[in-house]
Design an enzyme around this catalytic site. Sequence first.
Site, PDB file in Angstrom:
ATOM      1  N   ALA A   1     -58.223 -45.237  -8.278  1.00 18.38           N
ATOM      2  CA  ALA A   1     -57.564 -45.825  -9.446  1.00 18.38           C
ATOM      3  C   ALA A   1     -56.710 -47.008  -8.987  1.00 18.38           C
ATOM      4  CB  ALA A   1     -56.695 -44.769 -10.125  1.00 18.38           C
TER       5      ALA A   1
ATOM      6  N   GLN B   1     -66.910 -42.550 -12.898  1.00 21.65           N
ATOM      7  CA  GLN B   1     -66.193 -41.270 -12.909  1.00 21.65           C
ATOM      8  C   GLN B   1     -65.388 -41.100 -14.190  1.00 21.65           C
ATOM      9  OE1 GLN B   1     -62.515 -40.304 -10.547  1.00 21.65           O
ATOM     10  NE2 GLN B   1     -63.930 -39.010  -9.407  1.00 21.65           N
TER      11      GLN B   1
ATOM     12  N   CYS C   1     -57.915 -35.119  -9.360  1.00 18.83           N
ATOM     13  CA  CYS C   1     -56.708 -35.949  -9.487  1.00 18.83           C
ATOM     14  C   CYS C   1     -55.454 -35.065  -9.480  1.00 18.83           C
ATOM     15  CB  CYS C   1     -56.757 -36.800 -10.756  1.00 18.83           C
ATOM     16  SG  CYS C   1     -55.302 -37.849 -10.885  1.00 18.83           S
TER      17      CYS C   1
ATOM     18  N   LYS D   1     -66.292 -34.466  -8.205  1.00 20.49           N
ATOM     19  CA  LYS D   1     -65.415 -34.701  -7.049  1.00 20.49           C
ATOM     20  C   LYS D   1     -64.194 -33.810  -7.183  1.00 20.49           C
ATOM     21  CE  LYS D   1     -63.323 -38.375  -4.287  1.00 20.49           C
ATOM     22  NZ  LYS D   1     -61.873 -38.237  -4.545  1.00 20.49           N
TER      23      LYS D   1
ATOM     24  N   GLY E   1     -62.119 -37.953   2.966  1.00 19.11           N
ATOM     25  CA  GLY E   1     -60.796 -37.714   3.529  1.00 19.11           C
ATOM     26  C   GLY E   1     -60.701 -38.095   4.980  1.00 19.11           C
ATOM     27  N   ASP E   2     -59.910 -39.146   5.238  1.00 25.76           N
ATOM     28  CA  ASP E   2     -59.549 -39.554   6.601  1.00 25.76           C
ATOM     29  C   ASP E   2     -60.718 -40.123   7.403  1.00 25.76           C
ATOM     30  OD1 ASP E   2     -57.155 -38.485   5.749  1.00 25.76           O
ATOM     31  OD2 ASP E   2     -57.281 -36.678   6.985  1.00 25.76           O
TER      32      ASP E   2
HETATM   33  C1  LIG Z   1     -54.879 -45.371  -4.616  1.00 23.14           C
HETATM   34  C2  LIG Z   1     -55.847 -44.210  -4.706  1.00 23.14           C
HETATM   35  C3  LIG Z   1     -56.442 -43.941  -5.928  1.00 23.14           C
HETATM   36  C4  LIG Z   1     -57.363 -42.888  -6.050  1.00 23.14           C
HETATM   37  N1  LIG Z   1     -57.997 -42.685  -7.244  1.00 23.14           N
HETATM   38  C5  LIG Z   1     -58.965 -41.741  -7.328  1.00 23.14           C
HETATM   39  C6  LIG Z   1     -59.754 -41.612  -8.510  1.00 23.14           C
HETATM   40  O1  LIG Z   1     -59.586 -42.352  -9.496  1.00 23.14           O
HETATM   41  N2  LIG Z   1     -60.691 -40.629  -8.552  1.00 23.14           N
HETATM   42  C7  LIG Z   1     -60.909 -39.790  -7.477  1.00 23.14           C
HETATM   43  O2  LIG Z   1     -61.775 -38.922  -7.552  1.00 23.14           O
HETATM   44  N3  LIG Z   1     -60.211 -39.926  -6.335  1.00 23.14           N
HETATM   45  C8  LIG Z   1     -59.259 -40.881  -6.232  1.00 23.14           C
HETATM   46  N4  LIG Z   1     -58.598 -41.052  -5.044  1.00 23.14           N
HETATM   47  C9  LIG Z   1     -58.946 -40.205  -3.882  1.00 23.14           C
HETATM   48  C10 LIG Z   1     -59.999 -40.902  -3.001  1.00 23.14           C
HETATM   49  O3  LIG Z   1     -61.215 -41.060  -3.686  1.00 23.14           O
HETATM   50  C11 LIG Z   1     -60.257 -40.112  -1.698  1.00 23.14           C
HETATM   51  O4  LIG Z   1     -60.800 -38.855  -2.002  1.00 23.14           O
HETATM   52  C12 LIG Z   1     -58.973 -39.921  -0.888  1.00 23.14           C
HETATM   53  O5  LIG Z   1     -58.228 -41.119  -0.814  1.00 23.14           O
HETATM   54  C13 LIG Z   1     -59.268 -39.436   0.536  1.00 23.14           C
HETATM   55  O6  LIG Z   1     -60.082 -40.342   1.210  1.00 23.14           O
HETATM   56  P1  LIG Z   1     -59.527 -41.452   2.273  1.00 23.14           P
HETATM   57  O7  LIG Z   1     -58.766 -40.709   3.329  1.00 23.14           O
HETATM   58  O8  LIG Z   1     -60.782 -42.084   2.783  1.00 23.14           O
HETATM   59  O9  LIG Z   1     -58.643 -42.378   1.511  1.00 23.14           O
HETATM   60  C14 LIG Z   1     -57.666 -42.076  -4.916  1.00 23.14           C
HETATM   61  C15 LIG Z   1     -57.045 -42.352  -3.702  1.00 23.14           C
HETATM   62  C16 LIG Z   1     -56.143 -43.410  -3.583  1.00 23.14           C
HETATM   63  C17 LIG Z   1     -55.515 -43.674  -2.243  1.00 23.14           C
END
Ligand SMILES: Cc1cc2nc3c(=O)[nH]c(=O)nc-3n(C[C@H](O)[C@H](O)[C@H](O)COP(=O)(O)O)c2cc1C
Length: 356
Positions: free
Chosen positions: A29, A81, A111, A150, A212-213
């Site tokens: 988002a 989504q 979320c 998700k 994640g990560d």
């Molecule tokens: C700023 C931000 C906004 C996010 N918005 C959503 C979203 O709209 N829908 C969703 O399923 N996950 C959302 N996430 C989660 C990410 O899709 C992801 O699962 C999470 O950041 C972990 O992955 P990463 O470590 O690669 O960032 C958001 C994460 C961040 C940081």
Amino acid sequence: MTPFSTNLRESWRIGPVEVPTRVVLAPMAGVSVQAFRRQGRRFGAGLVCSEMVSCAGIEHRNERTLGYLRVAADEHPLAIQIFGSEPAVMAEAARMVEAAGADIVDINFGCPVRKVTKTGAGATLLEDADRAARIVGAVAGAVSVPVSVKMRRGVADGSRVCLEVGPRLVEAGAQSLTLHPRSARQMYTGVADHSLTAELVSLVDVPVIASGDVTSRAKAQSVLAATGAAAVMVGRGAQGNPWALREILLGETGEPTREEVVAELVLFMRETVRELGERRASGFLKKFYGWYLGRGRFPRPFKQELVQLATTSDVEARLFAEVPGARFVLQRVEAEQPAVDDVLLADMPISIYGGG
Ligand SMILES: Cc1cc2nc3c(=O)[nH]c(=O)nc-3n(C[C@H](O)[C@H](O)[C@H](O)COP(=O)(O)O)c2cc1C
């Protein structure tokens, strides 16, 4: 490479949808605008996803919400989504999303933000498996494209509820699951516990995406080897850093040049202005200046100078003054990129056409 390394450039499927690589760009988002998704595809993401879109906003034909449903020709395959708590409203939103051109309808059960969870949507649905399954069933029955979900590991720290809910969602019609194995309470603290991803993979017969990560090729390979997931999802690691996708996919290490960084940033700015209009884009883009220019690429005061400028044209001029060679890189990238051909819904408010 370890002997167990997965070929990240191999295609795989979600139902009938072919996904050309095992790297998926995360829905975020306030980040995953069309420019972000198109850039992600260009840098090798096999699947991109819109940020979460409110099904209530779609139901009420909210102008800003409908703006999220703009799909460009070069984004595919694309998941859009949706989030909400009422099966019938979610089903109707899914129909609109399919009509907008999504290849996959993704449902958000992850979320953690209070504004969303207090309406009974997002991660709270992990605590109400019956309702979650009814939502997936209603959405899967409403569209002909595949439906994916998700989710987080659960709401409370240490929760393992995703392992009970996940298989039920597959039974209800989900053709893929993405797991971000942090609790909702954790938000983004601590680490993603991918041992849960491995357990989920063993419980379902649909592809699982590990989120994640994942920020490097080494991490992507280790997560895939340890979990048996079909693909990794990259979120924060790709913010202002599409080169991370290329590194993960191809093992291309080395920092981009300053010319490349500025060219990608300016292209991203131009596309975002086209998409959101100057007023919204200029606020939206401020966080991206830090993301692109940080990581030791430019001195910190330069970013601070940019966020003070009034318009995106001022920012663009300042960037080119600092790195004149970026113009040539930008010309090349723009020439390689196909023209945008948005698919807009027939009943979108007229003012949206005005923007694009
Ligand atoms: C700023 C931000 C906004 C996010 N918005 C959503 C979203 O709209 N829908 C969703 O399923 N996950 C959302 N996430 C989660 C990410 O899709 C992801 O699962 C999470 O950041 C972990 O992955 P990463 O470590 O690669 O960032 C958001 C994460 C961040 C940081």
